[in-house]
Scaffold this motif. Structure first.
Motif, short mmCIF file in Angstrom:
data_model
loop_
_atom_site.label_atom_id
_atom_site.label_comp_id
_atom_site.label_asym_id
_atom_site.label_seq_id
_atom_site.Cartn_x
_atom_site.Cartn_y
_atom_site.Cartn_z
N VAL A 159 0.72 -1.45 -0.02
CA VAL A 159 -0.02 -0.25 0.20
C VAL A 159 0.88 1.42 -0.13
O VAL A 159 1.66 1.13 0.32
CB VAL A 159 -0.66 -0.09 1.27
N GLY A 160 0.46 1.94 -0.74
CA GLY A 160 1.64 3.23 -1.36
C GLY A 160 0.33 4.98 -1.11
O GLY A 160 -0.83 4.31 -1.01
N THR A 161 1.11 5.84 -1.87
CA THR A 161 0.34 6.51 -2.93
C THR A 161 1.33 7.72 -3.53
O THR A 161 2.07 7.42 -4.05
CB THR A 161 0.00 7.87 -1.51
N VAL A 162 0.33 8.05 -4.27
CA VAL A 162 1.11 8.53 -5.36
C VAL A 162 0.13 9.97 -5.66
O VAL A 162 -1.08 10.52 -5.32
CB VAL A 162 0.95 7.86 -6.45
N GLU A 163 1.04 11.28 -5.73
CA GLU A 163 0.17 12.17 -6.08
C GLU A 163 -0.49 13.11 -6.94
O GLU A 163 0.25 12.78 -8.23
CB GLU A 163 1.19 13.38 -5.52
N ARG A 164 -1.91 13.27 -6.74
CA ARG A 164 -2.55 14.44 -8.53
C ARG A 164 -2.36 15.40 -8.57
O ARG A 164 -1.20 15.92 -7.80
CB ARG A 164 -4.17 13.46 -8.12
N GLU A 165 -2.54 15.73 -9.84
CA GLU A 165 -2.32 17.07 -10.01
C GLU A 165 -2.36 18.21 -9.14
O GLU A 165 -2.07 19.31 -8.70
CB GLU A 165 -2.55 17.01 -11.69
N GLY A 167 -2.32 18.32 -6.01
CA GLY A 167 -2.00 17.74 -4.33
C GLY A 167 -2.65 17.16 -4.11
O GLY A 167 -1.53 16.54 -3.04
N THR A 168 -3.54 16.43 -4.00
CA THR A 168 -3.64 15.24 -3.53
C THR A 168 -3.34 14.15 -3.43
O THR A 168 -2.79 13.53 -4.90
CB THR A 168 -6.12 15.09 -3.94
N LEU A 169 -3.54 13.15 -2.49
CA LEU A 169 -2.70 11.90 -2.54
C LEU A 169 -3.56 10.52 -2.71
O LEU A 169 -4.87 10.16 -2.06
CB LEU A 169 -1.94 11.58 -0.91
N GLN A 170 -2.73 9.98 -3.85
CA GLN A 170 -4.07 9.22 -4.04
C GLN A 170 -3.74 7.27 -3.65
O GLN A 170 -2.18 6.98 -3.80
CB GLN A 170 -4.06 8.78 -5.75
N LEU A 171 -4.50 6.62 -3.37
CA LEU A 171 -4.08 5.45 -2.25
C LEU A 171 -3.80 4.28 -3.53
O LEU A 171 -4.07 4.71 -4.62
CB LEU A 171 -5.07 4.25 -1.90
N THR A 172 -2.53 3.16 -3.06
CA THR A 172 -1.96 2.48 -4.53
C THR A 172 -2.12 1.41 -3.97
O THR A 172 -1.76 0.61 -2.48
CB THR A 172 -0.50 3.02 -5.58
N LEU A 173 -1.98 0.35 -4.36
CA LEU A 173 -2.02 -0.52 -4.18
C LEU A 173 -0.25 -2.06 -5.07
O LEU A 173 -1.10 -1.76 -6.62
CB LEU A 173 -2.86 -1.24 -3.89
N ASP A 174 -0.09 -2.19 -5.03
CA ASP A 174 1.29 -2.59 -5.30
C ASP A 174 1.86 -1.66 -6.82
O ASP A 174 1.59 -1.80 -8.04
CB ASP A 174 1.06 -4.13 -6.50
N ASN A 175 1.71 -0.33 -6.28
CA ASN A 175 1.98 0.61 -7.20
C ASN A 175 0.38 1.28 -7.74
O ASN A 175 1.19 1.90 -8.80
CB ASN A 175 3.11 0.46 -8.18
N TRP A 176 -0.12 0.62 -7.97
CA TRP A 176 -1.15 1.01 -9.03
C TRP A 176 -2.58 1.65 -8.00
O TRP A 176 -3.19 1.22 -7.09
CB TRP A 176 -2.12 -0.40 -9.95
N PRO A 177 -2.93 3.05 -9.00
CA PRO A 177 -3.87 3.52 -8.60
C PRO A 177 -4.84 2.98 -8.20
O PRO A 177 -5.50 2.28 -8.92
CB PRO A 177 -3.87 5.18 -9.17
N LEU A 178 -5.57 3.28 -7.06
CA LEU A 178 -6.95 2.80 -6.84
C LEU A 178 -8.07 3.23 -7.11
O LEU A 178 -8.20 4.81 -6.96
CB LEU A 178 -6.97 2.58 -5.33
N TYR A 179 -9.31 2.95 -7.47
CA TYR A 179 -10.73 3.64 -7.72
C TYR A 179 -11.36 2.86 -7.58
O TYR A 179 -11.83 1.89 -7.25
CB TYR A 179 -10.72 4.19 -9.59
N THR A 180 -12.71 3.89 -7.60
CA THR A 180 -14.27 3.51 -6.97
C THR A 180 -15.02 4.17 -8.86
O THR A 180 -14.23 4.56 -8.86
CB THR A 180 -15.17 3.57 -6.63
#
Length: 243
Positions: A159-165, A167-180
Motif C-alpha cells: 500500500v502506498g500513495t501517488v500525488e495527483r495534479e 496535490g491530493t494523495l491517491q492510494l495505490t496497491l502494488d503501485n497501481w492507483p485505486l478507484y471506485t
C-alpha cells in the motif's frame, strides 16, 4: 450418431445460456449470457489478448508500495502540502473481501469495490492518468497526508500513495492507483469490470481479477453539470467516453 450430435449440441447451447458470472442486478444492453465467458486465470497482471479493445498493460512484479501519505509520482514535490480532505472524501479502509461470481476484491470502508486502470503506470513509479470527467466517473481513492488506511487482508507493504495534479494523495496497491466506479450502485457491485477494456477489479495483491471477464462495455456518463440537461450521473445506458 446424428441424433447424439444434436443432443450434445443442445446441451452445449443450454450451458452457454446459463447466467454465467453476471453481477447481481446486471441489466445492461445484452442478456446475462454476456457475462458467461469462460473464467480466466485469477491474479493476472495483463489484459488477455483475446479481449477486444483491451489496452495492453505491463505486468507489475510484487514490489513494495510506498508508505501511505508519501508521494510516489515521478517528479512529484514531496515538500508540497496536500489539500485537507473531509472524512467523506477519504478512503479510510482497504479490506480484502470475496464477492459472488468474482471472488477476491478490495473494498473501501463503505464496501465498494476498488479498480485499477490500464492507462495508469506502476513502473518505474506509480502514475495516475485519470483526470477531469474520467475522475468524476472513476473517483480516486484518496487520503490525507500522514494518514494510513485501516487494512484487513491487505499487505501494508503493497500500500502506498501517488500525488495527483491537485496535490491530493491517491492510494495505490502494488503501485497501481485505486478507484471506485459511480456505476456501482451498491456495495459489492462490480459493474466496472472490463469497462473500455481497461478497468479491472483489483485483487489484494494488486493484480487484475479476471475470474469473470464480461464483454468490453462503455463507462457510464459523468455527473451532469448543475443546471444542464446532460445525462444523469451513473446512468446504465453507457457513454461514448474512452475511459
Amino acid at each position: 450418431m446424428k441424433r447424439k450430435m444434436i443432443v450434445a449440441s443442445a446441451a452445449i447451447a443450454a450451458a452457454l445460456a446459463l447466467p454465467g458470472c453476471a453481477p447481481a442486478g446486471y441489466s445492461g444492453g445484452g442478456s446475462t449470457t454476456d457475462y458467461g465467458a469462460e473464467p480466466a486465470a485469477n491474479a493476472v497482471g495483463a489484459t488477455p489478448g483475446a479481449t477486444e479493445g483491451a489496452t495492453a498493460g505491463a505486468t507489475p512484479e510484487a514490489t513494495p508500495g510506498a508508505t501511505p501519505g508519501a508521494e510516489t509520482d515521478e517528479g512529484a514535490d514531496t515538500d508540497s502540502d496536500a489539500p485537507e480532505l473531509s472524512d467523506d472524501e477519504v478512503t479510510s479502509e482497504l479490506t480484502a473481501a470475496k464477492v459472488n461470481k468474482m471472488g477476491e476484491t478490495v473494498q473501501n470502508q463503505d464496501g465498494f469495490v476498488l479498480y485499477r486502470f490500464d492507462k495508469d503506470k506502476a513502473k518505474p513509479e506509480a502514475k495516475t492518468t485519470c483526470y477531469g470527467d474520467c475522475a468524476k466517473v472513476w473517483p480516486p481513492a484518496v487520503i490525507n497526508k500522514g494518514e494510513t488506511p485501516k487494512l484487513d487482508g491487505v499487505d501494508a507493504k503493497l500500500v502506498g500513495t501517488v500525488e495527483r495534479e491537485d496535490g491530493t494523495l491517491q492510494l495505490t496497491l502494488d503501485n497501481w492507483p485505486l478507484y471506485t466506479y459511480i456505476g456501482d450502485k451498491k456495495p459489492g457491485a462490480w459493474k466496472g469490470q472490463n469497462v473500455a477494456g481497461a478497468w479491472f477489479v483489483i485483487t489484494p495483491e494488486g493484480k487484475k481479477n479476471l475470474t469473470c471477464l464480461p464483454k468490453v462495455s462503455k463507462a457510464v456518463a459523468p455527473p451532469a453539470d448543475s443546471g444542464s440537461d446532460k445525462q444523469e450521473s451513473g446512468s446504465d445506458s453507457g457513454s461514448d467516453y474512452s475511459y
